[in-house]
Design an enzyme around this catalytic site. Structure first.
Site, mmCIF file in Angstrom:
data_model
loop_
_atom_site.group_PDB
_atom_site.id
_atom_site.type_symbol
_atom_site.label_atom_id
_atom_site.label_comp_id
_atom_site.label_asym_id
_atom_site.label_seq_id
_atom_site.Cartn_x
_atom_site.Cartn_y
_atom_site.Cartn_z
ATOM 1 N N ILE A 225 -9.307 -2.465 -12.787
ATOM 2 C CA ILE A 225 -8.103 -3.047 -13.237
ATOM 3 C C ILE A 225 -8.576 -4.630 -13.809
ATOM 4 O O ILE A 225 -8.689 -5.226 -14.336
ATOM 5 C CB ILE A 225 -7.346 -2.976 -12.529
ATOM 6 C CG1 ILE A 225 -5.956 -1.142 -12.958
ATOM 7 C CG2 ILE A 225 -5.616 -3.491 -13.415
ATOM 8 C CD1 ILE A 225 -5.515 -0.945 -12.595
ATOM 9 N N ASN A 294 -4.521 -9.281 -7.756
ATOM 10 C CA ASN A 294 -4.749 -7.500 -8.063
ATOM 11 C C ASN A 294 -5.997 -7.073 -7.587
ATOM 12 O O ASN A 294 -5.249 -5.901 -6.796
ATOM 13 C CB ASN A 294 -6.054 -7.822 -9.085
ATOM 14 C CG ASN A 294 -6.582 -6.353 -9.544
ATOM 15 O OD1 ASN A 294 -5.998 -5.057 -10.320
ATOM 16 N ND2 ASN A 294 -7.946 -5.926 -9.615
ATOM 17 N N LYS A 301 -3.554 8.690 3.861
ATOM 18 C CA LYS A 301 -2.767 9.665 5.256
ATOM 19 C C LYS A 301 -1.551 9.570 5.404
ATOM 20 O O LYS A 301 -0.640 9.025 5.539
ATOM 21 C CB LYS A 301 -3.933 8.999 6.576
ATOM 22 C CG LYS A 301 -3.930 10.030 7.283
ATOM 23 C CD LYS A 301 -4.716 11.007 7.346
ATOM 24 C CE LYS A 301 -6.852 10.438 7.121
ATOM 25 N NZ LYS A 301 -7.883 11.393 7.264
ATOM 26 N N ALA A 304 2.020 10.493 10.227
ATOM 27 C CA ALA A 304 1.505 10.705 11.235
ATOM 28 C C ALA A 304 -0.031 10.955 12.422
ATOM 29 O O ALA A 304 -0.183 11.043 13.207
ATOM 30 C CB ALA A 304 1.970 13.002 11.015
ATOM 31 N N ASN A 305 -0.775 11.541 10.954
ATOM 32 C CA ASN A 305 -2.142 10.807 11.469
ATOM 33 C C ASN A 305 -3.100 9.667 11.054
ATOM 34 O O ASN A 305 -4.966 9.558 11.401
ATOM 35 C CB ASN A 305 -2.546 12.006 10.262
ATOM 36 C CG ASN A 305 -2.910 13.726 10.414
ATOM 37 O OD1 ASN A 305 -2.083 14.329 11.981
ATOM 38 N ND2 ASN A 305 -2.358 14.594 9.560
ATOM 39 N N TYR A 359 0.447 1.765 1.912
ATOM 40 C CA TYR A 359 0.263 1.676 0.894
ATOM 41 C C TYR A 359 1.698 1.012 -0.075
ATOM 42 O O TYR A 359 1.780 0.201 -0.926
ATOM 43 C CB TYR A 359 -0.474 2.391 0.136
ATOM 44 C CG TYR A 359 -1.096 2.232 -1.850
ATOM 45 C CD1 TYR A 359 -2.314 1.046 -1.980
ATOM 46 C CD2 TYR A 359 -0.506 2.173 -2.564
ATOM 47 C CE1 TYR A 359 -2.591 0.508 -2.990
ATOM 48 C CE2 TYR A 359 -0.825 2.051 -4.364
ATOM 49 C CZ TYR A 359 -1.396 0.663 -4.021
ATOM 50 O OH TYR A 359 -2.186 1.142 -5.437
#
Length: 453
Positions: A225, A294, A301, A304-305, A359
């Site tokens: 992108i 950008n 993940k 919990a992990n 994220y």
């Protein structure tokens, strides 16, 4: 990575088989090419029969660059050609019953909408100071437009322009947004309402090269992108500085040569990243006008992990670096010429996504950041906005398992993935001089995701 299914079901034998079996048949999207027509047919402008606003919009299209070559009509009667676009002017509605005539006129016009056609509504923002009937009518446009966009077929899209108080139809950003939504550049933008909040902004000297004389920086530009954004900004006239980590130096240098710009190898999480970007742009190009944030990473993940490193690294790159760089930009006298900040958010930051709490937090943070940063730039004619991509065909998404990837491609109204250039076109639009009245907004480039908000 191309979507072979779209090609298959739009071919001769494949299309016939898909039709007989009742399989989904995503339309081929109408994207920008050097010889692409602005619209694939006449443009119909609808409104109440005596609507001065509808007449003004028809005139606005006619007087815009290239508008003289369009066939603009205010009535559908007697039309034989398929409509390239329909603009529905609802800025004067004061009661829900006022929606009936123009929307039912649109109903008839939709049967003759060309493949890849556009439907654009223009309405006013509903506020708490409105009377209940006015607020109901204005908010009703939102629901109607989003629903309509889910009904369109053959690559057609539906989007809306919302005018804030004090903004009239002659504002430069209204014309710019209308031009963007009607054009092939908005191919993967669907079901979105974009607010024009002020009369700031001005039409460029040339709509073919609206960024002429501007200096732009794109982070994370070596591939995907980011590379597409650099190419589109350069196509539109900007001098481009491409930024990425030293490990991507070879690809970065090749891109800089391609767009006739310069390359800056830089870890954007460095404390002095902002100053180094400004110094490079000013010393090599004489100034800095546009910054596109950008660069981003994923470390998916389940929470919990998830390790502290996985959380911290994503937040540091995706939002922490942007905040630090923006602090330097806001303090610099070099970034005061109607500057533009455009940040890459994500639909994950709006609707969430399993396994992406880190994220999604970073991309939700981007949305909050541009809303708060926009007003800080308004005093110098600047803006800060975000573009939120949905599922885009990139090297990263090509590594997703086949079945998961196929499902993700189809979970939007256009039933296909977008391309990096679709994101780049939205960025270039928001970076342009005419978009000065669009500030603190989030424009989704997702084909109208069907899951989540």
């Amino acid at each position: 990575m191309s979507d072979s299914y779209v090609s298959l079901v739009n071919g001769g034998l494949g299309g016939t088989v898909a039709k007989k079996l009742g399989l989904p048949r995503p339309g081929v999207l109408r994207r920008q090419t050097p010889d692409a027509p602005f619209a694939p047919g006449p443009v119909l402008v609808l409104g109440s029969p005596a609507s001065a606003d509808a007449d003004a919009v028809a005139q606005l299209i006619l007087t815009s660059d290239g508008g003289a070559d369009l066939d603009i009509r205010r009535a559908a009667a007697g039309a034989s050609a398929r409509w390239g676009a329909v603009v529905v002017v609802l800025s004067d509605v004061e009661h829900p019953r006022d929606l009936a005539a123009p929307m039912l006129d649109l109903s008839g016009a939709l049967r003759a909408l060309a493949p890849g056609g556009r439907v654009v509504t223009i309405s006013r923002e509903a506020t708490s100071s409105d009377t209940p009937s006015v607020a109901a009518a204005r908010q009703g446009v939102d629901g109607a437009l989003r629903s309509l966009a889910k009904e369109l077929r053959a690559g057609a899209t539906g989007n809306g322009i919302v005018l804030a108080g004090g903004v009239d139809l002659t504002a430069a950003s209204v014309g710019a947004a209308l031009r963007f939504f009607l054009s092939p550049r908005s191919a993967f933008v669907d079901g979105q309402l974009l607010t024009v909040s002020s009369v700031a902004g001005e039409a460029p000297g040339s709509w073919d090269r609206p960024l002429e004389g501007r200096v732009a920086v794109v982070t994370g530009a070596a591939r995907g992108i980011g590379a597409a954004i650099a190419r589109v900004l350069a196509r539109d006239g900007a001098r481009v500085v491409v930024v990425d980590v030293p490990a991507a130096g070879e690809a970065l240098a090749a891109l800089a040569n391609e767009v006739r710009g310069t390359a800056l190898q830089l870890d954007i999480t460095a404390p002095d990243a902002g100053e180094r970007i400004i110094d490079h742009a000013v010393s090599r190009h004489g100034g800095l006008d546009i910054v596109v944030h950008n660069a981003g990473i994923t470390r998916d993940k389940l929470l919990a992990n998830m390790s502290p490193e996985q959380w911290d690294s994503v937040l540091a790159v995706n939002i922490g670096a942007q905040l630090t760089i923006n602090e330097a930009l806001l303090a610099s006298p070099a970034f005061t010429r109607s500057p533009r900040i455009v940040s890459l958010a994500s639909t994950s930051g709006i609707a969430g996504n399993r396994g992406q709490t880190n994220y999604a937090a970073s991309k939700g943070g981007v949305i909050g950041m541009v809303r708060a940063t926009g007003p800080l730039l308004a005093g110098v004619g600047g803006t800060a906005n975000a573009v939120a991509p949905g599922f885009i065909e990139t090297e990263m998404t090509s590594r997703i398992p086949f079945a998961t990837r196929e499902v993700a491609r189809r979970l939007n109204s256009l039933q296909q993935a977008g391309l990096p250039v679709d994101v780049a076109e939205a960025v270039a639009f928001l970076a342009g001089p005419a978009a000065g009245g669009i500030n603190g907004e989030v424009l989704r480039v997702c084909g109208q995701n069907l899951v989540g908000a």
